[in-house]
Write a protein that holds these residues in place. Structure first.
Motif, PDB file in Angstrom:
ATOM      1  N   CYS A   1      -3.878   6.507  -3.299  1.00  0.00           N
ATOM      2  CA  CYS A   1      -2.678   5.738  -2.981  1.00  0.00           C
ATOM      3  C   CYS A   1      -1.474   6.545  -3.447  1.00  0.00           C
ATOM      4  O   CYS A   1      -0.581   6.825  -2.682  1.00  0.00           O
ATOM      5  CB  CYS A   1      -2.730   4.380  -3.689  1.00  0.00           C
TER       6      CYS A   1
ATOM      7  N   ARG B   1      -3.787  12.466   2.296  1.00  0.00           N
ATOM      8  CA  ARG B   1      -2.720  11.503   2.063  1.00  0.00           C
ATOM      9  C   ARG B   1      -2.454  11.396   0.565  1.00  0.00           C
ATOM     10  O   ARG B   1      -3.309  11.732  -0.265  1.00  0.00           O
ATOM     11  CB  ARG B   1      -3.035  10.120   2.619  1.00  0.00           C
TER      12      ARG B   1
ATOM     13  N   LYS C   1       6.609   5.201  -3.760  1.00  0.00           N
ATOM     14  CA  LYS C   1       5.754   4.033  -3.560  1.00  0.00           C
ATOM     15  C   LYS C   1       6.557   2.750  -3.384  1.00  0.00           C
ATOM     16  O   LYS C   1       7.384   2.408  -4.239  1.00  0.00           O
ATOM     17  CB  LYS C   1       4.816   3.855  -4.771  1.00  0.00           C
ATOM     18  N   PRO C   2       6.288   2.012  -2.299  1.00  0.00           N
ATOM     19  CA  PRO C   2       6.942   0.712  -2.120  1.00  0.00           C
ATOM     20  C   PRO C   2       6.182  -0.354  -2.922  1.00  0.00           C
ATOM     21  O   PRO C   2       5.151  -0.833  -2.467  1.00  0.00           O
ATOM     22  CB  PRO C   2       6.809   0.467  -0.612  1.00  0.00           C
TER      23      PRO C   2
ATOM     24  N   GLU D   1       4.564   8.970   2.447  1.00  0.00           N
ATOM     25  CA  GLU D   1       5.486   7.919   2.926  1.00  0.00           C
ATOM     26  C   GLU D   1       6.942   8.149   2.535  1.00  0.00           C
ATOM     27  O   GLU D   1       7.246   8.526   1.409  1.00  0.00           O
ATOM     28  CB  GLU D   1       5.016   6.560   2.361  1.00  0.00           C
TER      29      GLU D   1
ATOM     30  N   GLN E   1       4.939   9.252   6.813  1.00  0.00           N
ATOM     31  CA  GLN E   1       4.434   7.887   7.011  1.00  0.00           C
ATOM     32  C   GLN E   1       5.577   6.890   6.846  1.00  0.00           C
ATOM     33  O   GLN E   1       6.384   7.005   5.936  1.00  0.00           O
ATOM     34  CB  GLN E   1       3.347   7.620   5.956  1.00  0.00           C
TER      35      GLN E   1
ATOM     36  N   GLY F   1       5.832   3.051   6.078  1.00  0.00           N
ATOM     37  CA  GLY F   1       4.946   1.994   5.595  1.00  0.00           C
ATOM     38  C   GLY F   1       5.217   0.664   6.269  1.00  0.00           C
ATOM     39  O   GLY F   1       6.218   0.487   6.982  1.00  0.00           O
ATOM     40  N   ALA F   2       4.278  -0.266   6.035  1.00  0.00           N
ATOM     41  CA  ALA F   2       4.354  -1.593   6.648  1.00  0.00           C
ATOM     42  C   ALA F   2       5.708  -2.260   6.374  1.00  0.00           C
ATOM     43  O   ALA F   2       6.289  -2.904   7.249  1.00  0.00           O
ATOM     44  CB  ALA F   2       3.222  -2.455   6.097  1.00  0.00           C
ATOM     45  N   ARG F   3       6.201  -2.059   5.170  1.00  0.00           N
ATOM     46  CA  ARG F   3       7.457  -2.738   4.787  1.00  0.00           C
ATOM     47  C   ARG F   3       8.671  -2.178   5.501  1.00  0.00           C
ATOM     48  O   ARG F   3       9.728  -2.796   5.518  1.00  0.00           O
ATOM     49  CB  ARG F   3       7.642  -2.663   3.269  1.00  0.00           C
TER      50      ARG F   3
ATOM     51  N   LYS G   1       3.109   2.502  10.444  1.00  0.00           N
ATOM     52  CA  LYS G   1       2.207   1.392  10.135  1.00  0.00           C
ATOM     53  C   LYS G   1       2.754   0.073  10.652  1.00  0.00           C
ATOM     54  O   LYS G   1       3.975  -0.139  10.656  1.00  0.00           O
ATOM     55  CB  LYS G   1       2.013   1.320   8.623  1.00  0.00           C
TER      56      LYS G   1
ATOM     57  N   ARG H   1      -2.972  -1.771   9.667  1.00  0.00           N
ATOM     58  CA  ARG H   1      -3.347  -1.765   8.243  1.00  0.00           C
ATOM     59  C   ARG H   1      -3.517  -3.188   7.690  1.00  0.00           C
ATOM     60  O   ARG H   1      -3.403  -3.421   6.507  1.00  0.00           O
ATOM     61  CB  ARG H   1      -2.335  -0.971   7.436  1.00  0.00           C
TER      62      ARG H   1
ATOM     63  N   ASP I   1      -6.323   1.673   8.955  1.00  0.00           N
ATOM     64  CA  ASP I   1      -6.334   1.802   7.494  1.00  0.00           C
ATOM     65  C   ASP I   1      -7.124   0.612   6.943  1.00  0.00           C
ATOM     66  O   ASP I   1      -6.583  -0.491   6.814  1.00  0.00           O
ATOM     67  CB  ASP I   1      -4.889   1.793   6.993  1.00  0.00           C
TER      68      ASP I   1
ATOM     69  N   HIS J   1      -5.887  -0.833   2.882  1.00  0.00           N
ATOM     70  CA  HIS J   1      -4.860  -1.852   2.657  1.00  0.00           C
ATOM     71  C   HIS J   1      -5.196  -3.144   3.399  1.00  0.00           C
ATOM     72  O   HIS J   1      -4.731  -4.208   3.023  1.00  0.00           O
ATOM     73  CB  HIS J   1      -3.480  -1.323   3.075  1.00  0.00           C
TER      74      HIS J   1
ATOM     75  N   GLU K   1      -8.062   5.233   1.376  1.00  0.00           N
ATOM     76  CA  GLU K   1      -7.725   5.602  -0.003  1.00  0.00           C
ATOM     77  C   GLU K   1      -8.981   5.986  -0.788  1.00  0.00           C
ATOM     78  O   GLU K   1      -9.962   5.232  -0.850  1.00  0.00           O
ATOM     79  CB  GLU K   1      -6.966   4.455  -0.683  1.00  0.00           C
TER      80      GLU K   1
HETATM   81  C1  PEP Z   1       0.100   3.115   1.465  1.00  0.00           C
HETATM   82  O1  PEP Z   1      -0.377   3.690   2.464  1.00  0.00           O
HETATM   83  O2  PEP Z   1      -0.123   3.479   0.308  1.00  0.00           O
HETATM   84  C2  PEP Z   1       0.939   1.918   1.681  1.00  0.00           C
HETATM   85  C3  PEP Z   1       1.851   1.530   0.801  1.00  0.00           C
HETATM   86  O3  PEP Z   1       0.637   1.290   2.828  1.00  0.00           O
HETATM   87  P1  PEP Z   1       1.260  -0.022   3.546  1.00  0.00           P
HETATM   88  O4  PEP Z   1       2.645   0.356   3.936  1.00  0.00           O
HETATM   89  O5  PEP Z   1       0.329  -0.234   4.680  1.00  0.00           O
HETATM   90  O6  PEP Z   1       1.216  -1.145   2.547  1.00  0.00           O
END
Ligand code: PEP
Ligand code: MN
Length: 335
Positions: free
Chosen positions: A102, A126, A131-132, A164, A181, A183-185, A206, A236, A268, A271, A297
């Motif tokens: 991660c 990856r 990190k979000p 990301e 990348q 991310g989902a957010r 994502k 994901r 993915d 997640h 991961e």
């Molecule tokens: C990740 O790939 O570590 C991640 C934060 O993914 P996601 O945006 O899908 O939560």
């Protein structure tokens, strides 16, 4: 709107047709397939006279595209898009595994994981540097240093790296990164998507956990509308009422997205499920579904991982899973 060009049309004829469209304020996109050339048109096509167009010598047929996504639409580009990531091809029949932790934690950790997953068959590495996190008090990633450690792992293994981005202001740091990348957010951070559209680097996009597939395709369209066609779609997991898993893996995204779009679709499972003991089964299901790849991961010491240890496979578990995935790949290829 798309115009299908008759086989045998000369380059000169096609060029003058393109110029004619552009003089009417339309943006053109040419897709040269093995059997057909298709001209995609974006802009106000309402004033285009379809009968007039169909009467032209080199035009075979004209179709309006009703979906709001155009460049991501398979009607615009019937052949699968294969994305070239530093020589590793993903999509168009080329299945790839993207594996790694991660978060990047140290040079030793990322190099150790990279060497191991590579030996097991992963071709792309990856690792999160930015990190979000839901809580501002949790580990936020090693940031610029994390990217440096990823580059170190790439130098040692030759594996292209995926990491990301959360803020367009960090783009200079991502210059040496192979795949950025989203991310989902950030799937609907439209200003970020527009900036990424200015690049020609592959973007792994994502799906947001509360977004429809149409919204995912519209986000891909934001990147592609700026000219970057190297987009990889990633399912994901989405948020449902279920609580035994972190999210709910929507595997139906694979056939649906592959029908609607020419872009590669990866899964993915980490997640999506959030529990490492469930991950291998869903990774296998993803391979069987016909996905173009998986993002997974893997950690050298999941119990002590700074982030997402509960869903991370050990190096041994990943090696074992890789063998099984390979066997499913063979069945799929023989279909
Ligand atoms: C990740 O790939 O570590 C991640 C934060 O993914 P996601 O945006 O899908 O939560
Ligand atoms: Mn994670």
């Amino acid at each position: 709107m798309i115009a299908v060009v008759k086989p045998g049309a000369s380059k000169q004829q096609i060029d003058s047709l393109l110029a004619w469209f552009r003089s009417r304020g339309l943006k053109t996109h040419v897709s040269e397939g093995e059997f057909q050339t298709i001209i995609g048109l974006v802009g106000d096509t309402s004033q285009v006279d379809v009968d007039l167009l169909e009467g032209l010598e080199i035009v075979e047929s004209v179709k309006r595209i009703n979906e709001p996504f155009k460049r991501a639409n398979r009607k615009f580009h019937p052949a699968d898009t294969a994305v070239n990531i530093g020589g590793v091809i993903l999509g168009g029949g080329n299945f790839q595994v993207i594996a790694g932790p991660c978060s990047v934690e140290s040079p030793e950790q990322i190099v150790c994981v990279a060497e191991s997953v590579q030996a097991s068959g992963a071709r792309l590495l990856r690792g999160g540097a930015f990190k979000p996190r839901t809580s501002p008090y949790d580990f936020q990633g090693l940031r610029a240093e994390g990217i440096e450690f990823l580059l170190e792992a790439r130098a040692k293994t030759g594996m292209p790296i995926v990491t990301e981005i959360m803020n367009a202001a960090h783009l200079p740091l991502f210059e040496p990164v192979d795949v950025i990348q989203v991310g989902a957010r950030n799937m609907q951070n439209f200003e970020l998507l527009k900036e990424l559209g200015q690049l020609r680097k592959p973007i792994l996009l994502k799906r947001g956990f509360a977004n429809t597939l149409k919204e995912l395709l519209m986000s891909a369209e934001y990147i592609m509308a700026e000219g970057n066609e190297n987009v990889i779609l990633c399912e994901r997991g989405i948020r449902t009422f279920e609580t035994y898993t972190r999210n709910t893996l929507d595997l139906s995204a694979v056939p649906v997205l592959q029908e609607l779009s020419h872009l590669p679709v990866i899964i993915d499972p980490s997640h999506a499920i959030g529990v490492s003991r469930y991950v291998p089964q869903m990774a296998l299901a993803a391979v069987a579904s016909g996905a173009d790849g998986i993002l997974i991961e893997v950690h050298n010491d999941p119990q002590n991982a700074v982030c997402d240890g509960a869903q991370s496979l050990t190096l041994e578990q990943f090696a074992h899973l890789s063998e099984k995935m390979q066997r499913i790949r063979e069945v799929i290829a023989a279909r």
